[in-house]
Structures are given as C-alpha cells and as structure tokens.
Scaffold this active site. Structure first.
Site, PDB file in Angstrom:
ATOM      1  N   SER A   3      -7.219   0.314   2.459  1.00 49.43           N
ATOM      2  CA  SER A   3      -6.899   0.003   0.317  1.00 49.43           C
ATOM      3  C   SER A   3      -8.054   1.655   0.627  1.00 49.43           C
ATOM      4  CB  SER A   3      -7.344  -0.575  -0.402  1.00 49.43           C
ATOM      5  OG  SER A   3      -9.282  -1.303   0.797  1.00 49.43           O
TER       6      SER A   3
ATOM      7  N   THR B  73      -9.324  -0.394  -3.643  1.00 51.91           N
ATOM      8  CA  THR B  73     -10.307   0.057  -4.013  1.00 51.91           C
ATOM      9  C   THR B  73     -10.985  -1.415  -3.880  1.00 51.91           C
ATOM     10  OG1 THR B  73      -8.756   1.246  -5.920  1.00 51.91           O
ATOM     11  CG2 THR B  73     -11.087   1.130  -5.646  1.00 51.91           C
TER      12      THR B  73
ATOM     13  N   THR C 152     -11.762   4.775  -2.453  1.00 52.24           N
ATOM     14  CA  THR C 152     -10.048   4.038  -2.822  1.00 52.24           C
ATOM     15  C   THR C 152      -9.481   5.663  -2.416  1.00 52.24           C
ATOM     16  OG1 THR C 152      -7.738   3.285  -3.908  1.00 52.24           O
ATOM     17  CG2 THR C 152      -9.216   5.213  -4.917  1.00 52.24           C
TER      18      THR C 152
ATOM     19  N   ARG D  90      -3.006  13.494  -7.503  1.00 47.39           N
ATOM     20  CA  ARG D  90      -3.243  12.592  -8.450  1.00 47.39           C
ATOM     21  C   ARG D  90      -4.691  12.588  -8.037  1.00 47.39           C
ATOM     22  NH1 ARG D  90      -4.364   6.695  -8.469  1.00 47.39           N
ATOM     23  NH2 ARG D  90      -3.947   5.934  -9.650  1.00 47.39           N
TER      24      ARG D  90
ATOM     25  N   THR E  89     -10.905  -1.922 -10.290  1.00 46.35           N
ATOM     26  CA  THR E  89      -9.407  -1.612  -9.244  1.00 46.35           C
ATOM     27  C   THR E  89      -8.784  -2.055 -10.190  1.00 46.35           C
ATOM     28  OG1 THR E  89      -9.866  -3.904  -8.499  1.00 46.35           O
ATOM     29  CG2 THR E  89     -10.865  -2.267  -7.277  1.00 46.35           C
ATOM     30  N   GLY E  90      -7.482  -1.690  -8.922  1.00 44.20           N
ATOM     31  CA  GLY E  90      -6.513  -2.111 -10.170  1.00 44.20           C
ATOM     32  C   GLY E  90      -5.962  -0.524 -10.257  1.00 44.20           C
TER      33      GLY E  90
HETATM   34  N1  GLY Z   1      -8.095   2.353  -9.624  1.00 46.17           N
HETATM   35  C1  GLY Z   1      -7.712   3.299  -7.998  1.00 46.17           C
HETATM   36  C2  GLY Z   1      -6.277   3.889  -8.239  1.00 46.17           C
HETATM   37  O1  GLY Z   1      -5.820   3.787  -9.574  1.00 46.17           O
HETATM   38  O2  GLY Z   1      -6.791   4.996  -7.952  1.00 46.17           O
END
Ligand code: GLY
Length: 367
Positions: free
Chosen positions: A85, A217, A235, A245, A268-269
């Site tokens: 992750s 993350t 992350t 991105r 996170t998410g």
């Molecule tokens: N929460 C981590 C991401 O969307 O990159």
C-alpha cells in the site's frame, strides 16, 4: 457568541483590571486558545498502522518530537516490501512505475510539508518532513521532489518488488481480451478475485470498469503528554492510476490536517472523494465546534455521500461504491475512527496497549 473583537476588548479590560495597564502592550494576542494540560499520549492510525502507533507512542514517551515519532512509525511500513500500500513494494501506476504521495503536519510549529508523485525514494514521509524543515514551500512534486530528495542524501532505489511487478503484469493482461497481453498461465483463470492479502487494514477495494482496484495508505497521528499533536499520511495511491495522478494524501486539509489547538485527522480510501470535501480539515473543524472525534469523522463521511452523485460511483442503493476512512484525535487525547462501510478497523496505542478497534460506520456492507 462573542466576536474576536469583543474577545480582545474584554480580555484587554481584564489586563487593565488586574493592574497590568499599559505596561503590557500586547500580552493576549497569540495567547493559546486552549491552555496546556497533561494528557496520556495516544496514537491513532489506519488499520495497517499497528506497529506505527506503537513506535510513535514509544518515541513521544522517550521525549521525542511528535512529528519525528509518527514519521518513524510509518517508515516501518514504507520500508516493508510485503506491504503493497505504501513506499517500497507499493502497487505501481498504469505504466508500472511506483509514484508516492505523502504529507506531514507538525502541530507545535504549525509546520506542513508534502511531496506528490515522487519516484524512487522509499520514505516519502521523511522527504515531506524535510520539505517542511528545509524549504520555504509546502508541496514539491514529481522530478522536483525527487531532485530535492537526492540533494538531501536519499538514495534512488527501485521501488517495484517482484511481487508488485507480477500483480501489475496480471492487471495489464486482464485489461482487455483484444490486445496482445496474455494472462500469465501461472495465475489461473484470470477472474477478478481480490488479491489474497487485501483486507480492511488501510486497503480499500474500489469497484471500477476494470474490476476491483486496491488502494492503500497509512495515516498516523499522535498527541504527547504536553498536548502537542502531529500527523503524517503516506501512500502509493490508487493501483494502476493514470501517471501523474495525485490523491488526497499529500494535500494538506484533505488526507491530513493538524491544528495543535484542536486535534488531528487523516484519511485512507478514495482520495478524489476526500479532496472534494476537504475531508481532514472538515473533521478538525467539526471537532473544534465540539464534536467527538468519532462523530466528526462520521459527519465528514456523510458529506462524501452527499457529494457522490455520479452514477458510476454509486451502487444499486445509490450509495458510494468505494471506501473512505477517517482517523482522528483531539486535544484531550480522545480518539476515533469511522468508515463509510462496516468492517473497517483502526490501530490505536493508549495506556500502554496497542490494538485494533472497530471503526464506526454509516452503512452495513450487505445491503
Ligand atoms: N487515499 C489515497 C489515495 O487516494 O491516493
């Protein structure tokens, strides 16, 4: 409610009343909104941060700085090749390149630093801390972030482990049955089963046109005995993302926010949902208005649900088809975690015990 001007007027009057008079020109501007109190050190993190919270609390108990403590905590996970992750071994982008995001905030100095889309450096959280300490900037990206890291003495390393490279090869092969990439024979039928190590500990599975996509993350926050607070989020972002991105993790106010007078929050998410709702900043502001950490996290998640209007991001119930989790701590050492869906857990170290606790949630999963 008293306005700031009323407050200054009133408190200036108090100064005069106790005989300080004009001998004290500006004693009250800059005075802390919340006076210091001794709290039990607490660290809260995403579910993959069990070792991180333990490390962070040990470090502050030994007298270490709160930001050093959380960064040391997440470095353990960033350097772990078996954690897909973050950092070394993180899942790569569309081109098979690992691009990392991270931010830090140091409560007592009101400092912030971040890096986004950085390649070849195992510990982006440490680089983010160096951006805060050694530059006048908050966020460095891409090649510039890498050049800065090299100038600070970080080694350039290949972050793609054999395991994460294999997973990328499988994903590439499954993207289309009309291109020339074949599913490797050793991986079987080529269905879209989640990989065996995905769980709710900092990893979210996102439904999308190309099947479930892992998104992992780590966020970690700590408060020390004096009530000073710091946080970090780091992350490798959304697996197979479009190169360039940037998610929420390196965006101050989205994937992380710390106000030393109030508390800290990280996420996170699905980063896009957190960015659009200024997630972590919202949680801290809700705590400022008196909400508990858990209630503040839940309220910020409700805003995400309201913001999720695109049919491609909603399931048959009209609810988000992705996960977001918040982790928060307040000035009194109270903590909480919440997720959109049931089943998530977060890590906490408090009163000498390190454990995972169930996150509060908005919806059951099986509807
Ligand atoms: N929460 C981590 C991401 O969307 O990159």
């Amino acid at each position: 409610m008293a306005s700031r001007r009323d407050f200054l007027k009133t408190t200036a009057g108090v100064g005069a009343a106790v005989g300080l008079g004009s001998a004290v020109p500006k004693p009250l501007i800059g005075a802390p909104a919340v006076h210091r109190r001794v709290v039990t050190p607490v660290s809260v993190a995403s579910g993959n941060g069990l070792e991180a919270v333990d490390t962070a609390v040990r470090a502050v108990n030994a007298g270490g700085d709160t930001l050093e403590a959380v960064v040391e905590g997440v470095n353990v996970v960033e350097r772990d090749p078996n954690d897909s992750s973050v950092g070394f071994g993180g899942l790569p982008n569309l081109d098979g390149v690992v691009q990392l995001d991270s931010s830090v905030m140091h409560g007592p100095s009101r400092g912030a630093g971040a890096v986004a889309c950085i390649e070849g450096i195992k510990t982006p959280s440490r680089v983010a801390m160096d951006v805060m300490r050694y530059t006048d900037h908050v966020l460095l990206v891409g090649k510039g972030a890498q050049r800065f890291a090299l100038s600070m003495g970080y080694p350039l390393e290949n972050l793609l482990t054999e395991r994460s490279r294999r997973r990328w090869i499988e994903w590439r092969a499954r993207m289309s049955d009309r291109d020339d990439y074949l599913v490797p024979p050793e991986t079987g039928s080529g269905n879209d089963e989640p990989f065996e190590d995905e769980d709710s500990y900092g990893t979210n599975l996102i439904d999308s046109h190309d099947g479930v996509r892992p998104q992992g993350t780590i966020n970690c926050n700590v408060i020390n005995r004096e009530g000073d607070i710091s946080g970090v989020t780091t992350t490798s972002g959304l697996a197979w993302k479009v190169p360039g991105r940037v998610g929420d993790s390196p965006i101050v106010g989205a994937g992380l926010y710390v106000d030393n007078d109030v508390g800290a929050c990280g996420s996170t998410g699905r980063g896009e949902a957190v960015i659009k709702t200024c997630g972590s900043h919202s949680v801290v502001e809700l705590m400022r208005s008196g909400m508990s950490p858990t209630d503040a996290c839940l309220e910020a998640l409700r805003r995400i649900v309201t913001f999720t209007v695109e049919p491609r991001l909603r399931n048959d119930d009209g609810r988000p088809n992705f996960g977001v989790n918040y982790y928060a701590i307040n000035k009194n050492g109270e903590y909480g975690g919440a997720a959109i869906y049931a089943g998530a857990r977060f890590a906490v170290c408090v009163d000498g015990e390190t454990r995972r606790e169930e996150s509060a949630y908005l919806f059951e999963r099986d509807r």
